[in-house]
Every structure is written in C-alpha cells, then in structure tokens.
Design an enzyme around this catalytic site. Structure first.
Site, PDB file in Angstrom:
ATOM      1  N   ASP A  76       1.525  -1.748  12.776  1.00 27.10           N
ATOM      2  CA  ASP A  76       0.954  -2.509  11.669  1.00 27.10           C
ATOM      3  C   ASP A  76       1.583  -3.902  11.628  1.00 27.10           C
ATOM      4  O   ASP A  76       1.960  -4.392  10.572  1.00 27.10           O
ATOM      5  CB  ASP A  76       1.213  -1.737  10.353  1.00 27.10           C
ATOM      6  CG  ASP A  76       0.355  -2.266   9.209  1.00 27.10           C
ATOM      7  OD1 ASP A  76      -0.601  -3.017   9.487  1.00 27.10           O
ATOM      8  OD2 ASP A  76       0.646  -1.935   8.051  1.00 27.10           O
TER       9      ASP A  76
ATOM     10  N   SER B 156       0.811  -1.210   0.000  1.00 22.76           N
ATOM     11  CA  SER B 156       0.000   0.000   0.000  1.00 22.76           C
ATOM     12  C   SER B 156       0.851   1.270   0.000  1.00 22.76           C
ATOM     13  O   SER B 156       0.368   2.343  -0.283  1.00 22.76           O
ATOM     14  CB  SER B 156      -0.973  -0.012   1.172  1.00 22.76           C
ATOM     15  OG  SER B 156      -0.500  -0.802   2.199  1.00 22.76           O
TER      16      SER B 156
HETATM   17  N1  LIG Z   1      12.693  -6.816   2.603  1.00 20.65           N
HETATM   18  C1  LIG Z   1      11.996  -7.596   1.781  1.00 20.65           C
HETATM   19  N2  LIG Z   1      12.509  -8.758   1.354  1.00 20.65           N
HETATM   20  C2  LIG Z   1      11.810  -9.558   0.518  1.00 20.65           C
HETATM   21  N3  LIG Z   1      10.575  -9.280   0.050  1.00 20.65           N
HETATM   22  C3  LIG Z   1      10.010  -8.136   0.437  1.00 20.65           C
HETATM   23  C4  LIG Z   1      10.679  -7.227   1.320  1.00 20.65           C
HETATM   24  N4  LIG Z   1       9.884  -6.161   1.539  1.00 20.65           N
HETATM   25  C5  LIG Z   1       8.754  -6.397   0.840  1.00 20.65           C
HETATM   26  N5  LIG Z   1       8.823  -7.570   0.178  1.00 20.65           N
HETATM   27  C6  LIG Z   1       7.770  -8.151  -0.676  1.00 20.65           C
HETATM   28  O1  LIG Z   1       7.273  -7.137  -1.528  1.00 20.65           O
HETATM   29  C7  LIG Z   1       5.850  -7.185  -1.583  1.00 20.65           C
HETATM   30  C8  LIG Z   1       5.269  -5.828  -1.206  1.00 20.65           C
HETATM   31  O2  LIG Z   1       5.645  -5.552   0.136  1.00 20.65           O
HETATM   32  P1  LIG Z   1       5.089  -4.358   1.022  1.00 20.65           P
HETATM   33  O3  LIG Z   1       5.659  -4.510   2.388  1.00 20.65           O
HETATM   34  O4  LIG Z   1       5.304  -3.064   0.336  1.00 20.65           O
HETATM   35  O5  LIG Z   1       3.538  -4.574   0.984  1.00 20.65           O
HETATM   36  P2  LIG Z   1       2.559  -5.507   1.812  1.00 20.65           P
HETATM   37  O6  LIG Z   1       3.225  -6.011   3.072  1.00 20.65           O
HETATM   38  O7  LIG Z   1       2.047  -6.548   0.875  1.00 20.65           O
HETATM   39  O8  LIG Z   1       1.376  -4.514   2.177  1.00 20.65           O
HETATM   40  P3  LIG Z   1       1.419  -3.242   3.144  1.00 20.65           P
HETATM   41  O9  LIG Z   1       2.130  -2.176   2.410  1.00 20.65           O
HETATM   42  O10 LIG Z   1      -0.010  -2.962   3.353  1.00 20.65           O
HETATM   43  O11 LIG Z   1       2.127  -3.629   4.415  1.00 20.65           O
HETATM   44  C9  LIG Z   1       5.404  -8.312  -0.677  1.00 20.65           C
HETATM   45  O12 LIG Z   1       5.154  -9.458  -1.456  1.00 20.65           O
HETATM   46  C10 LIG Z   1       6.586  -8.566   0.222  1.00 20.65           C
HETATM   47  O13 LIG Z   1       6.684  -9.939   0.602  1.00 20.65           O
END
Ligand SMILES: Nc1ncnc2c1ncn2[C@@H]1O[C@H](COP(=O)(O)OP(=O)(O)OP(=O)(O)O)[C@@H](O)[C@H]1O
Length: 728
Positions: free
Chosen positions: A296, A177
C-alpha cells in the site's frame, strides 16, 4: 423478490420467449466483503445449451439483484457500479461467460451474512440467455473498516487518557482506514524520545487466532530497524482495540507536503526529488531484502521527519487485514496499483516498485501518474495507457528511472536494488554522502564556533560583574528591576551554555567517530568499483550546491559555517518561538523600555540560541543520518545487509502468511481441491507450460491467493538453498 431495475415490456417479451434458457449457478462459496469497501465479485458460468467451445459477441441486457429479505436488509447493500455487467456492456463470449460486477457495501446491519441472487440476462449472437446466480455475501467486520461507536470515539479523544499505563494521549492526528491515530508521550522513554504515535484499531470480529498472529507479526516488525522505515515500536491489545506504537514524524506525510508545494505554486527541485527517491529506495530495498512487501505504498504512507523520509505501514496492511489477499485487494486508492495487481496476476515486490514509480512522478509533477475522473478510467490508463514521462525541467536520467519503474511488464521492472545500483542513482548517493559528511574544515569551524559561544558567554558574565560592582548603587529602582531581570536571563544563559557545551561535545564526538568510520576510510574507489567502473568521482560540492534548511529544498545537516551567525553578524531573533520564549521571556522584558540595553543583549542571546537550536537539531538527526549513510554505503558496496535478522523475520513472517493463505483457500475450495490445484500449478510452472490452465479454473481472487502461496514457498526454498550452500 425485489426488482431494482424495472423491465421494459419488450424485455419482458424476450425473456418470456427464452424462459427455458436459464442459467442457474449457485455461487460455490461465500464471498467475503469488507464493510465500507468496494469489492468485485467475479462470476463465471456456462449455458447448458451452448457448447463450451462456442464463441460469439454478447451484450449484457440487464442485471437484476434479488436480495433475500429473510436474511438481509435491502438498504445495507447496494450495487453502485457495475464494472462489466452493466446493462448494455459488451463482452466476448468464449465458451463461458466470465465477468465481474462491483458492489459497494456502505454499511452493514448487525448480521454478518446475507444471500443475494442476481440474474443476468445476456444476449449472445442475438440469442437472449438468462442466468441466475446465487451469491452469499459474508460481511466481515474487518478492523480496517469497522464503524467506530460514538462513545468509543469520545473516550478515545479524551485528552489526558493513559493507554497501557504508559502512553499519554496528547492529540488526535487523524483517522485512517485502520483506525484513529494519536500523538502520545511515552512515560518510559528516554529524553527526546517520548513523542510517539499510537494507532488504535477496533478489534471487532477479529478472531482470537488472527489477533495472536497479528501480534506475532507485529513483534517481528518491531525488530526491523532502518532510517527510512517508520520505527514500529510495539503493539498490544487494550480492551477491544489493537494498538500499534510507531515513531512520530512531525513534518507530516508526503501527500501533505506535495499539497503544500502545489498550493504555493512552486515545484520541487530535481535534487530534492532525487534525495527523497534515494531514501525511499533504501527503505524499500531493506524491506524487500527481508521479503516484506508494503502493498500500500502511496504518498500518504510516506512521512517526513526533518526532511528525512520514513516509510510508514510497511507490512502493516497484511498484519491488520489478516490476509495478504485482502490487504492487496482492498487498498483504497487505485492510483498506485500496478497492472499485474489490476489484472489479478499477483502482487510481488515489483508491484511496490510500480507504486514507487508513481510516487516519483507525483514528486516531480505534483499530480498522480495515472489520473482520470473515474476509478475505471484510472484502471484502464494504468493497464493500457502510455507510460508517462517527466516534464523537461527534469533530467532525462530521472525520467528514464521513472519509466523503468513504471514498466507495465513486472518482470522487466527493476528491483529496488537494481535502481540503487544504476549509475544515475549512485552518482546521487555519492553526492548525498558528501553533503552529509563533515569535512575537516567544517569541523575546525565548529570548534571555532564553540570558542565564540564561550567568549560571548564570558562577555555576559563580565558585563554582569561590572554592573554589580560599580553601577548598582547609582541605579534608579526601575533600572535595578531591569537588572534583576537581566540577571535572571543570564542565569538561564548559563544553563544554556552548559547544555550547549555538553551537546557540542556529543556532536563533536559523534562527528569524529562518523568521519573516522565512514569517510576517512571510504575512498572514491568504492563507488567506482561497485558501478562497474562507470562512475567518476563527482565534483566537489560548492556553496551553491548546499541549499539552506526549510522550504522545498532538502534539509541537510546545517553546514557549520552557516551556524556561525556570530562570525557573520547575523543576529536575528530565534526563529523557533519556543526556543525564543525559553531564553528570552518577552513578558519580563516588556517593562523595560530601554531600547539600547535590549539591543545590547540580543546579539549574544539570540545567536547563542539559534546556534544551540541548530546543535540540538543536528544532534538528534545525527543517528538517522549516520544510519542513512551506512545504508547507502552498504548498497554501494553491494552488501545485502541484515543477514542475521533476515532469515528469522522472513521464515516466521512468510510461514505465518503461507499458513493463513492455505487455510483460507482450503476453506473456500475444500482441502482436496486445493491440494490438486496446488500440485497442478506447481507442476505447470516447473514444466514451463504456463499457469493459465490451472489459474483459469479459479476465480481470480483464489488464483491470486494460490499464486502468492507458490511465490512465497518458492522464495523460501531459494533462501534455504542459499543457506545450505553457505553452510556447505
Ligand atoms: N507516524 C506518524 N507521524 C505523524 N503523523 C502520522 C503518523 N502516522 C499517521 N499520521 C497521520 O495520521 C493521519 C491518519 O493516518 P493513517 O496512516 O492511519 O491513515 P491514512 O494514511 O490517511 O489512510 P490509510 O489508513 O488508508 O493508509 C494522517 O493524517 C497521517 O498523516
């Protein structure tokens, strides 16, 4: 005026009869709505004809939204659900009508503000009253929800894009998001540390000072180091995006992992759940100790890196939302929200613990702790439903830990430190430290193992010499070609051997240091003392207690005897295709049809390779494991840890936050009103008379903010007092 709900003739008649009784309350200040979100608009009004003390049972007859066409487009805002103001819903009228309705802002026009009026017709003790409420809705284009322009997306997806002249975009990991997430290589990072994650958040209408504050907070976050907190390297502005660089976790997030386990029809073992729980608690404890709340916490924000837990986005929600108030209100999923948050009683560290309790339940049952078909029924379950229990496959101790974490009363809920100090968790931490430690037996096995690698390599050299000296002349061209290929492989093996020896030396040195630092000096008395004498030294770990790597079992440091595949004769082809390819170039050998010769090579090369692979994995994981053990020891020994960074981080972060919340509230209420309410609430709390008198005069959202300001100030006072005492 557009009427969204046509009126029945009967309702018209009633309304006409009571047309004189009309509330007309203009909502005092604009409501900030985040695009793409669902928000709740609280409303509270009193009918002039009804005495303030009166009470009765009422029913909402109708809610009519009257969009003002002059300043907004009707299709951009829609009332999709009305929590309490749905026609037919009942309410208790107690002097004034306090209610709320839920509004979804699906997309916005280019305009930022719009004025809506909604009329509410209510029936209190069979009398019909009509209220007209004017609400100005300001759509704030928060980065979290900003629409991405198509060309920006295309640009972002360009495979060889270079960000900040150092991060090469490799692949898109997903979109959350906040924005898009990419796997990048950092050209300035050292070996083995190049892979990082880039989060790109379109800035949109983020005000310049908000951007500066976000960067300052990001700097502070980057100074925090903990093995179970996703490393936050740094952040910067690039064109119109706010970029955050974090650690990369190749094993994806916990939500994904639990989904895999669910699909396979398996479940996690209790030891695995507890291992992860301990790591989660250590991470949360570290951040809470520095007065940073997550706000969160959810399975999607917990990452796995070689089976080690890394909590992501700690402190980031506030950083990106510009206001903690918003950060808490607009978390997308209700599953982890605590009763106090849903009741607008303020977010505190116990709310993070609640979320952790929900994650614990999810790890055990592979489903949400509070699951229901609709948002509202989830909310009702959280606030009013019974506390869930774990299935009998899990121990009563673990179930009791979870139930305490899911105590509806936040004051009775334990802090992370309390859970970590419980005898059940301490016993498990002790088990973990023993598992991750290297016993002298294991160490000597490792030395034996290294000797075997060297011996095997010598064997290869000897074989080559023989071939060169006596066989080469008698070979057919085909055999010579095969030999040349084998020689190439031998050269690679030589390089690998040197690497293996180097890595082995490093591993041994690290282990020796680790053992000396942590285990030779650490007696079991430490554990016994810190648990008020309740904990007995645990049983030695048996071979069965050490699950193997992979699967749904925890990945521990591979026991060294398991590494010694040569000794056991387990000469399997390396599992890792990249490693296998590197050493043993399949294509080159395809022309070799001599089965015997190939099988003669495999025992040495493959076992060497799998050994090397294990060594490299172990090496790269060592620092995290060491850090994890240090954290466990610190908790077991009762050390708070991180004093030197705590004050710095705390005061800067909290001051910024308090300042921002004050600004928001002054903007909404006016400085004078704010100060009066602030003083009143402070006084009410000091005198112990309770805060409802003050908070009730505010809409829940503002009460929530005021509550947070006082909470943070209180925390700061305590720290100041503490440091003064220390100095004294
Ligand atoms: N440090 C990381 N290492 C590996 N994958 C990651 C990492 N950070 C994010 N991702 C992957 O990227 C995608 C988007 O992550 P992001 O944290 O932005 O969104 P989210 O957790 O799906 O939603 P929100 O933003 O609502 O928390 C997800 O599939 C997440 O598993």
């Amino acid at each position: 005026m557009s009427i969204l709900h046509p009126l029945s003739p009967k309702q018209w008649r009633i309304r006409a009869l009571r047309a004189d009784r009309v509330w007309h309350v203009d909502y005092p200040e604009p409501i900030c709505v985040v695009e793409g979100s669902t928000t709740t608009i609280p409303c509270s009004f009193t009918h002039p004809e009804l005495p303030r003390q009166s009470s009765g049972v009422g029913r909402v007859v109708r809610v009519v939204w009257c969009p003002n066409h002059q300043i907004c487009h009707r299709d951009t805002y829609s009332v999709y659900d009305s929590a309490k103001l749905t026609a037919g819903s009942r309410f208790q009228y107690l002097g004034d009508l306090t209610s709320s309705c839920t509004l979804q802002i699906s997309k916005t026009s280019s305009r930022d503000a719009a004025t809506y009026r909604f009329r509410i017709e209510t029936n209190v003790d069979k009398e019909l009253y009509t209220g007209l409420l004017g609400v100005t809705i300001t759509v704030k284009r928060m980065p979290r929800f900003q629409e991405l322009e198509a060309d920006w997306l295309n640009h972002a997806a360009t495979p060889d894009r270079l960000v900040a002249k150092r991060y090469g975009v490799m692949q898109r990991l997903g979109r959350g998001s906040f924005g898009c997430v990419y796997l990048v290589t950092d050209s300035r990072a050292g070996d083995g540390e190049q892979l990082k994650v880039l989060k790109e958040i379109p800035l949109g209408d983020l005000r310049p000072n908000e951007t500066v504050q976000a960067s300052q907070e990001a700097q502070l976050l980057s100074r925090l180091h903990h093995p179970h907190i996703l490393r936050f390297f740094h952040s910067f502005l690039e064109h119109d995006t706010f970029c955050i660089i974090t650690e990369y976790c190749q094993d994806k997030d916990l939500d994904y992992k639990l989904g895999e386990v669910r699909e396979s029809g398996r479940s996690l073992s209790e030891s695995q759940v507890v291992d992860w729980l301990v790591q989660l608690l250590l991470g949360v404890h570290y951040m809470h100790d520095r007065r940073i709340l997550h706000r969160d916490l959810k399975a999607k924000n917990v990452f796995l890196k070689r089976n080690l837990i890394k909590i992501g986005d700690f402190g980031v929600s506030c950083l990106l939302m510009g206001s903690c108030d918003l950060a808490t209100t607009f978390t997308g999923t209700p599953y982890y929200m605590s009763p106090e948050v849903l009741n607008h009683h303020g977010y505190n560290c116990k709310s993070d613990i609640w979320a952790l309790g929900c994650i614990l339940y999810e790890m055990c049952c592979l489903s949400h702790a509070f699951e229901a078909p609709s948002f509202l029924s989830v909310v009702v379950k959280i606030v009013e439903g019974p506390t869930p229990t774990l299935p009998p496959a899990f121990s009563p101790d673990l179930s009791s830990v979870m139930q305490r974490m899911l105590d509806k009363q936040s004051s009775s809920r334990p802090r992370a430190a309390d859970v970590l100090r419980s005898s059940f968790i301490q016993k498990n931490m002790q088990r973990l430290t023993e598992q991750f430690s290297v016993s002298p037996d294991q160490s000597s096995l490792a030395e034996k193992h290294a000797a075997q690698i060297a011996q095997a390599m010598q064997g290869k050299v000897h074989l080559r010499t023989l071939r060169e000296r006596s066989e080469i002349e008698r070979m057919t061209p085909r055999e010579r070609m095969r030999l040349r290929k084998l020689q190439t492989a031998d050269e690679k093996a030589g390089r690998l051997r040197r690497l293996a020896e180097e890595k082995y030396r490093e591993v041994s040195a690290r282990r020796r240091e680790l053992r000396t630092r942590h285990f030779e000096t650490l007696s079991l008395d430490v554990f016994t003392e810190s648990t008020e004498g309740t904990l007995q030294p645990s049983q030695p770990i048996t071979a069965e207690d050490r699950p193997l790597m992979g699967g749904s079992e925890p990945m521990r440091k591979q026991p060294v005897e398991d590494m010694c595949t040569l000794e056991r004769g387990a000469h399997s082809i390396p599992v890792d295709p990249q490693l296998a390819e590197f050493y043993y170039d399949q294509e080159e050998f395809e022309s070799c049809s001599d089965e015997e010769e190939l099988t003669e090579q495999h025992p040495i090369t493959d076992s060497l390779y799998s050994d090397l692979r294990v060594l490299i994995l172990v090496l790269s994981q060592d620092s995290d494991l060491e850090a994890m053990m240090r954290q466990m020891e610190m908790v077991l020994e009762g050390e708070a840890g991180g004093e030197e960074t705590r004050d710095l981080v705390h005061s800067s972060l909290v001051e910024t936050r308090i300042q921002r919340m004050r600004e928001v509230l002054c903007g909404r209420l006016g400085e004078e009103v704010f100060l009066r309410l602030y003083e009143d609430l402070k006084k009410a709390r000091r005198s112990g008379e309770g805060d409802s008198r003050v908070l009730d005069t505010l809409v829940p959202r503002d009460g929530f903010l005021l509550d947070q300001i006082l909470y943070h100030e209180d925390q700061q006072d305590q720290i100041q007092q503490y440091s003064q005492q220390e100095e004294g």
